[in-house]
Structure formats: C-alpha cells, structure tokens
Design a protein around this motif. Structure first.
Motif, PDB file in Angstrom:
ATOM      1  N   THR B 299       0.829  -1.205   0.000  1.00  0.00           N
ATOM      2  CA  THR B 299       0.000   0.000   0.000  1.00  0.00           C
ATOM      3  C   THR B 299       0.867   1.261   0.000  1.00  0.00           C
ATOM      4  O   THR B 299       0.367   2.360   0.237  1.00  0.00           O
ATOM      5  N   ASP B 300       2.164   1.106  -0.255  1.00  0.00           N
ATOM      6  CA  ASP B 300       3.103   2.236  -0.309  1.00  0.00           C
ATOM      7  C   ASP B 300       3.155   3.035   0.984  1.00  0.00           C
ATOM      8  O   ASP B 300       3.457   4.224   0.978  1.00  0.00           O
ATOM      9  N   ARG B 301       2.833   2.373   2.098  1.00  0.00           N
ATOM     10  CA  ARG B 301       2.970   3.055   3.379  1.00  0.00           C
ATOM     11  C   ARG B 301       4.321   2.734   4.003  1.00  0.00           C
ATOM     12  O   ARG B 301       5.026   1.841   3.565  1.00  0.00           O
ATOM     13  N   GLU B 302       4.671   3.450   5.047  1.00  0.00           N
ATOM     14  CA  GLU B 302       5.765   3.046   5.905  1.00  0.00           C
ATOM     15  C   GLU B 302       5.174   2.813   7.284  1.00  0.00           C
ATOM     16  O   GLU B 302       4.201   3.468   7.666  1.00  0.00           O
ATOM     17  N   LEU B 303       5.745   1.841   7.997  1.00  0.00           N
ATOM     18  CA  LEU B 303       5.343   1.555   9.373  1.00  0.00           C
ATOM     19  C   LEU B 303       6.556   1.863  10.231  1.00  0.00           C
ATOM     20  O   LEU B 303       7.629   1.305  10.000  1.00  0.00           O
ATOM     21  N   THR B 340       0.966  11.761   5.289  1.00  0.00           N
ATOM     22  CA  THR B 340      -0.374  11.506   5.787  1.00  0.00           C
ATOM     23  C   THR B 340      -0.325  10.311   6.728  1.00  0.00           C
ATOM     24  O   THR B 340       0.062   9.221   6.317  1.00  0.00           O
ATOM     25  N   THR B 341      -0.697  10.528   7.978  1.00  0.00           N
ATOM     26  CA  THR B 341      -0.760   9.397   8.898  1.00  0.00           C
ATOM     27  C   THR B 341      -2.054   8.642   8.633  1.00  0.00           C
ATOM     28  O   THR B 341      -3.140   9.198   8.752  1.00  0.00           O
ATOM     29  N   VAL B 342      -1.920   7.388   8.243  1.00  0.00           N
ATOM     30  CA  VAL B 342      -3.097   6.578   7.931  1.00  0.00           C
ATOM     31  C   VAL B 342      -3.674   5.998   9.220  1.00  0.00           C
ATOM     32  O   VAL B 342      -4.878   5.989   9.421  1.00  0.00           O
ATOM     33  N   SER B 343      -2.805   5.524  10.105  1.00  0.00           N
ATOM     34  CA  SER B 343      -3.275   4.929  11.353  1.00  0.00           C
ATOM     35  C   SER B 343      -2.135   4.960  12.360  1.00  0.00           C
ATOM     36  O   SER B 343      -0.975   5.124  11.983  1.00  0.00           O
ATOM     37  N   TYR B 344      -2.477   4.823  13.634  1.00  0.00           N
ATOM     38  CA  TYR B 344      -1.432   4.835  14.660  1.00  0.00           C
ATOM     39  C   TYR B 344      -1.889   3.996  15.838  1.00  0.00           C
ATOM     40  O   TYR B 344      -3.077   3.684  15.970  1.00  0.00           O
ATOM     41  N   VAL B 358       3.123   4.376  13.888  1.00  0.00           N
ATOM     42  CA  VAL B 358       2.273   5.016  12.880  1.00  0.00           C
ATOM     43  C   VAL B 358       2.461   4.307  11.543  1.00  0.00           C
ATOM     44  O   VAL B 358       3.529   3.763  11.274  1.00  0.00           O
ATOM     45  N   THR B 359       1.396   4.301  10.733  1.00  0.00           N
ATOM     46  CA  THR B 359       1.583   3.942   9.327  1.00  0.00           C
ATOM     47  C   THR B 359       1.299   5.212   8.530  1.00  0.00           C
ATOM     48  O   THR B 359       0.302   5.898   8.772  1.00  0.00           O
ATOM     49  N   VAL B 360       2.219   5.552   7.620  1.00  0.00           N
ATOM     50  CA  VAL B 360       2.094   6.824   6.898  1.00  0.00           C
ATOM     51  C   VAL B 360       2.227   6.623   5.396  1.00  0.00           C
ATOM     52  O   VAL B 360       2.832   5.660   4.927  1.00  0.00           O
ATOM     53  N   LEU B 361       1.660   7.545   4.669  1.00  0.00           N
ATOM     54  CA  LEU B 361       1.775   7.641   3.211  1.00  0.00           C
ATOM     55  C   LEU B 361       2.510   8.927   2.893  1.00  0.00           C
ATOM     56  O   LEU B 361       2.198   9.943   3.521  1.00  0.00           O
TER      57      LEU B 361
END
Lengths: 471, 471
Positions: B299-303, B340-344, B358-361
């Motif tokens: 999903t192209d995020r970073e954790l 953009t923080t998707v979730s934390y 955090v997971t971010v885009l």
C-alpha cells in the motif's frame, strides 16, 4: 547617478522613438486620413482622429501602431450599418492602395493595415459629445485620449514608456485574454496617479489583492470595500472619465502578482533585464532542451501537456480564452487527483496550433490513497459510503482517523500525471474550435515538440515555467 | 430466530456470569466489609457499600471487580485525612490477610486487592446525603449506583452486558485515558435511554459529532447547541443525577466514530466477532509479521515508531496521557512535512516501556516542495520572504501561481518519514516520566521489536493499524 537612475536612463534611450520615427507615423496618419476624406461619403457629420499611443505621445520605439478613428455623429448607428456603410467601402479603398489590408470582426468591425513597421487600425465609432452618450467600448477611446493628453507632460510621457516596457518585460502588458494584463491606458493612468515609473512600482509593492485606486486622491475603506464587492477584481482602478468602470478589469491575480513581485525585485536589484525593448531582450540564459529536462527531473517534477489544433479563422481572443479555460480545468483535475501544478503555460501560433504545458509534483504518486468518508450523522450517507468502498478491489478499511473521520485506504486511480491528462483529454467536449491532437506525456516528448516548433516566444515561455523565472 | 437474535443469544450465554460466580463475589464483599467493620474506628458515622457493576447486576463473566466504598460522614474530610485515618490503617489490615494488597494514589487514594479472578478496590469517600453535597467524583458513585438499580430490570441488565461486550470488542470500553471510550455507567445510561442493545447501536448510526442525549425525553435544538458550546465534546450525555455533568466526556472523536462505524457494520452483518468475551475473542486472522510488512509495502505506506522508556512507578493514566500527547504532536509534525498518517497505535506494558507506532503515506516524498509566500500587501512580509528563500541553496523562484500567490520551489527538508520521527524525538523535552529509547525506522524494525515483546494485545493492535480493521 544611482544604479537605478543609470538603468532607467539606459532603458529610456532604447524605448523612446527617434523624432524621425514619430514624424513618419504622423505623415502616415495624414495619408490615411486624406484617403478616407476623399472616399467616404456619409449623410452624417464625421471626423477622423488619431488615437492610441502615438496620439498621446507614449509610444515605444519599434512598436508604433496608429489607431485611426472615424467618428460619426449618427445616433442610430449600428454594427451592421457600420459594416455596410463605412468598413466595407473603406476596405475597398485601402485594398487598392495597401495589399496588406484586412477586414477584422472581433467585438467590433475594423480594418487592419500593415505598412512597413507600422500597423494601422481604422476603427469606425459613434461620435459622442459626452461620455454619457457612448454605446460601445470603442466610443470611449477619444475621451481617454483627451484625458491622458491633458494630464501628461513631456517627462511623464517618458515615465509611461518605462512602465510599458517594464510590463512587457514581465509579460503582463496588454488587456487581451492572451495576457490578462495591464493596458496602455492603465499604464498611463498609473503614471498620472503616482507621477513616475519608480513611484508606480514602489507603490505596487504595497498593493494587496483587491487594491482600489482612484487617480486623484484616495478612497476611504468603506467605499473601497463597496467597490471591491461591485467589481470583484484583483485590481480596481476607477476610470477617471467613467467611474462606473474598472480600468484594470483585465488584470488577473496572476498578472497582478507577477507585476508586484517583479516591482519588488527590480527595486532590490535594478537591471535592464526587467525591460523588453527592441534591443534589450530580457536577459534569459538560453538553456538547452536537455538542460531543462534535467531541471525538471532534479526537482522531481514532470513536464507534460496537450497539443491542440485550432480551427481556421478562430479569432485570437477565442483561442486564448478557450486555452485558459482548458488550463483551468486541467489544473483542477490534477489537484483533485493529488498532483500539485507548479507552473503552466499556454501558447498558440494563433493560426493552427495551441499548446498547454504544465510542470507538476510529484512524478509518481503512491499506489494507495485515503478516501475519506462522510461526517457522522446520516445513516444513509454512511451506508452509501460503506457499500461503495467495501466492495472495491484492494480496499482496506473502514477505519477511523484521530479526528473521528471514517476512511478507506483505496488503490489510487492515477499514479502518473500523464494518466490524468489523457483522461482529461478524452473527456473534452465542444471541440469545434480547439481540439486535442496529442498528449505530450513527459519532458522528453515536450522537448522534442518545442524544438520542432522553433518559436522563440515558446522556448522562452518554457524556460520560465521550468526554471520558475518571472523574466 | 434471526441472525441477529442468534448472535445476541450466543454472546449473552458467554458474557452473563453463572449464579455461582456472582454469589462468590458477594461473599467476598461480605468478608471485606466485615474486615473493615472490625478494624476501622472513626469518630464519624460511616457505612460500607458495594458499588460498581456487581452492585448494579451488569457485570461480565470473568471480569468481576468489586468496588467497596467506605462512605464517611465527616464534612471536613480531606485527601490527607483519608490517607492517614482510613487508607493507611486499612492497608495494614488487608496486607495481613491478602498479600496482593496495594496502596494506590491516582487522583484519589484507595486500596487494590487481587483475590483469585476478582479484583477489589477499597475506596474511601465522603458520605453525601444529597448530590449537591459531593466534593469529588468518587462521592458521586453511590448516586449513580442507586439510579442505575432503580432503572434497570433483569432483561435490561443483560442488554447492558451485550453493550459492554460490544464496546470491548471495538476497543472503546473504558473512560480511562488509555481508551478514551465509554464507561460502564455510560453503557448503562444508554440502555436505560434506548431500552436495548440493538436500539442503542441503531440510534448510534444516526449520531452526529456533538450529539446531545438526555436519558428521558429529548432536547430542543437551541438547548442542544447551548450544551454543545458548554461541554465541547464529541458526545454529550447529560448525567441524570447531575445535569451539569457530561457522562460521556471521556469519549474521544475517534472512539465515538469507531463505535458508530462498528454499530453500522454489525447491523449489516451480525456476528459474534464484534464482541469480546472470555471465550469469544474478536475473530482476527492471525497474520504473521512478514505478511503485515508485505501489506505495508503493497500500500506504499511506511510503518515506523518510537519506543519509550517509562520511569518506575509512573501511574498508567500519566503514561497513556503522555503517550497520547506525543502521538498528537508527532502526527502534526508528519502532516506539516507532507506525510499523511493513515493509522497509529499507542501501547504500554504500564511498567517500563511504551510504544508509539504510525503507518504513513507515502514512503518517500519528492525532493522538492512548494513554499508559498505571504499574500500581497505588506512590503515587509514580501521582503522577508524573498530574502529568506532567494538565498536558499537549490531554490527555484520566485514564481506566481494561477491564484496570484508567490512561491519558491525549495528542496524538501525530510523525504522519509523516519527523518521526521528522528527530528521529533530529538526535539522532545520534559523526559522524566517518558523518554525515547529507540526510533523504529521502518516496518522491518517494527516487526522485530513487536515479535520480541510477545504481547498479544500489541500484536492485535498492530494488525488493526496495518490491515485497517476496527475489530
């Protein structure tokens, strides 16, 4: 002599026409006037007057246009009547003398003639006794001319020349849709108000969006906000001969800001490079296409665009108007899909082709994006949102962000800017006058298109949008 | 029997304590009461009462806590007096009988004892004759207990059990800072208002942000907006025994939205997986760390995140409060720098370590970004902006966007999310109770940290934020 004074003296020496150039223009006017008087028979009083910058003594060297007005005192004068009784017969007369003679029908019928370096417009209009009698914008011109002549002296006419040349250098000279900038008359009004070129640009650095100017004196803030509501324009300059009119209505927010920024920069670092004159071209470093491509890539932008075909005979104002409108909607679409348009240009040869180019950030977007849900409160909104997204292939969610907003993480529709442009092009309707020919998908395709056009104006415009230079 | 009814019957069978479990709890209360009566000598009237879910008959199986209140009719009762004359002597008494006895000093001093599966809190409080006499939040508890008992019958007590179990399943049960969710009392009030679990969640799907609820009847919109201004909370439920108080003040926007979304989803697809009971754990698929890492990347995020050390003896509410506050500021900083923080998630063992993930885009931002200038109008603003940016290495500009805003294109400070996190960590002050130990820079580092912790709660929380599941 300060740096500033030296620069202005140098520019003025370039832009002020030699007496000879001006005298030839006046002789040419006399010849045109004579031709009209000899041939135009009308059952009404009429008079032939010279208007425009030559009449006002604010013309620039190498850029002399004669506006020859045929003013007719006929109360029931209509466009159709003018065409039949004035423009058509005069067209026949001039065509026999000047092979370059053309009939023009933009907003108003007139005749255009090119003689050497001079361009002559023969414009019929209603001969109003008073400003209250005018019917069309052209009828107003004689009043503008008389007003400007009455307010400018020898010195301030040179200040107007400096300002016009500066406006040209910054690319904001002209009220036509192509430019959306400052008309010659507006430049004259600003010099009348502030007294000199330097005073105009010094004041401009404090103009705000929606600035209200009156030529003599000032307006109180209550009146200013009333005028702002009436005119709704980035710059409001009340026309001294008709205060119901904004003489700066053509100036776009973009042109205003360019002028203000350039004014500030010039005052900080005076240089002839801010002016466009016949000899002093803006001092842009000629950058090769390869170099521009490297700058685009080094800043992680993409350079891309659309080539349009133009239907034969489409008037320039229509071409530029349509180009600006497609630019606006493409920019909106790019924003909607997550791209930031850094800069753009519109260009046309005004005959067969037009071009819209943009530089955007980034070159590639992440595969996924947040798709925010409706606010809490309506079960039906939530139901629609949940139903639409939980069935979407690859979607993750629903989840809730720290502000309590529902969202899904969904696969992005367009990851590359060219995909947005292609989608936009395929959605275009109303293609009679301006129709897409080709999408230029990346910097390489843009480079090769521009190279093949070999238009200096286009090359310079491209350099500006890539290097982000106002000059 | 509908799907919904079958699910609720199944859940209720799991969450309702056996009579035996309840009787043992009541016996335990009698023993504790006897111990106090035998040992506590005070020069004031006092009484010993059972409060909390057992007293109200809304307790869940396997999760039975006894709230034993020592109510003292002493008008000048102070915290210091309570510690010296009630808590300290009782602590000595209980310690001799129960080795698990602990002194607690959160907002109020009390004694905590673990006996088998039961947890007992012995809480001294002022014995108010009337709600107007109360001094602290704990003094209010007896009034809540009496109110709830007076309004619930056998059937509706089971409805409360269903609602509490649902709130637990969604992760929003508890008014403590760790959860910022719904207290047991709030769950009871909602069932009193709506009559049943299903009616509560059905109504919730129409709650909006700032919903105002009164237990009996409704409020007109004028009163509602007045109450919204007074309480400024995502959910406002007037406490029927003290209408100056919002019984839902702990509920965050995030918890409210989670509850509303889960309510909607449960009504669409009833399933036991929405409830947490002693046997029915939420039906999360156990995903391996490797799989989670793949989802993050796909999903192209970073954790990524930060591990914090916790000073010995820091009360849980302080740990969670500080964690939430660092989370908020890190999220703001990430947004400021274009992520953009998707979730934390925040997590702590409540003893020595805490964690913010955090997971971010996106995983990587473009090298350059727009740096917008001030609006036109103040020369000094423009001067400061121009001076700061034209000297910046690598900057392109100034240029003007289509809305007339000045900007420079400047090299971005942080291209990768871990750079923002590292910068944030190095800027942290006030590190006595919670201090950063380690930045987990990417999904791989997070995975190995979480694996080594072997906390089921943490693994599940991680799964939620990566897969974006509310359950």
């Amino acid at each position: 002599m300060s740096d500033l004074e030296r620069v202005l003296a140098e520019v003025l020496a370039e832009v002020k026409p030699a007496p000879d150039e001006r005298n030839k223009a006046l002789e040419l006017f006399e010849r045109v006037k004579h031709l009209i008087e000899e041939n135009l028979r009308l059952p009404y009083d009429y008079t032939i007057e010279l208007h425009g910058s030559v009449a006002k003594g604010t013309e620039l060297r190498g850029d002399i246009d004669l506006d020859v007005f045929v003013l007719i005192r006929y109360e029931d004068l209509s466009e159709a009547w003018l065409k039949e009784n004035v423009v058509a017969p005069l067209y026949e007369v001039f065509r026999r003398v000047y092979s370059s003679t053309k009939l023009k029908y933009a907003t108003h019928p007139y005749i255009n003639i090119k003689v050497g370096n001079y361009e002559i417009d023969v414009v019929p209009a209603y001969w109003a006794r008073d400003i209250s009698e005018i019917r069309t914008a052209v009828d107003r011109t004689p009043f503008h001319t008389r007003y400007v002549i009455s307010r400018l002296d020898e010195r301030s006419r040179d200040e107007v020349r400096l300002l016009k040349s500066f406006l040209k250098g910054v690319g904001v000279y002209g009220a036509e849709i192509k430019v959306e900038g400052f008309s010659g008359y507006l430049a004259e009004l600003l010099v009348i108000k502030y007294g000199s070129f330097v005073n105009v640009i010094r004041s401009a650095t404090s103009w705000r969006y929606g600035e209200v100017l009156v030529i003599d004196g000032s307006v109180d803030s209550l009146t200013a906000s009333k005028l702002r509501r009436i005119f709704r324009a980035p710059l409001i300059v009340l026309d001294p001969i008709d205060t119901r009119r904004n003489a700066a209505s053509a100036v776009s927010a973009e042109s205003l800001a360019k002028f203000v920024a350039a004014s500030y920069m010039f005052l900080e670092n005076p240089s002839t490079s801010f002016f466009r004159t016949s000899r002093l071209e803006p001092a842009v470093t000629r950058t090769t296409g390869q170099q521009l491509k490297q700058v685009v890539e080094a800043t992680d932008r993409e350079l891309l665009g659309v080539v349009f075909g133009v239907a034969r005979g489409t008037p320039p104002d229509v071409i530029w108007g349509k180009l600006r409108s497609v630019a606006r909607s493409l920019l909106n679409l790019l924003r909607k899909y997550g791209f930031t348009t850094v800069s753009y240009l519109v260009w046309s040869d005004e005959e067969s082709e037009a071009l819209l180019l943009v530089t955007v950030l980034p070159r590639e977007l992440p595969r996924y994006e947040i798709h925010a849900g409706p606010p809490l409160g309506k079960r039906s909104d939530m139901a629609a949102y949940m139903a639409a997204n939980s069935r979407r292939p690859g979607a993750l969610g629903p989840y809730v962000d720290p502000d309590g907003r529902l969202f899904f993480l969904i696969p992005r529709r367009f990851r590359y800017p060219y995909q947005v442009v292609e989608s936009y092009v395929s959605s275009l309707r109303d293609l009679e006058l301006l129709y897409p020919i080709k999408v230029l998908r990346d910097a390489a395709e843009v480079e090769s298109y521009v190279a093949q056009k070999s238009s200096d104006e286009l090359v310079k415009a491209l350099e500006r949008v890539v290097l982000l230079r106002l000059l």
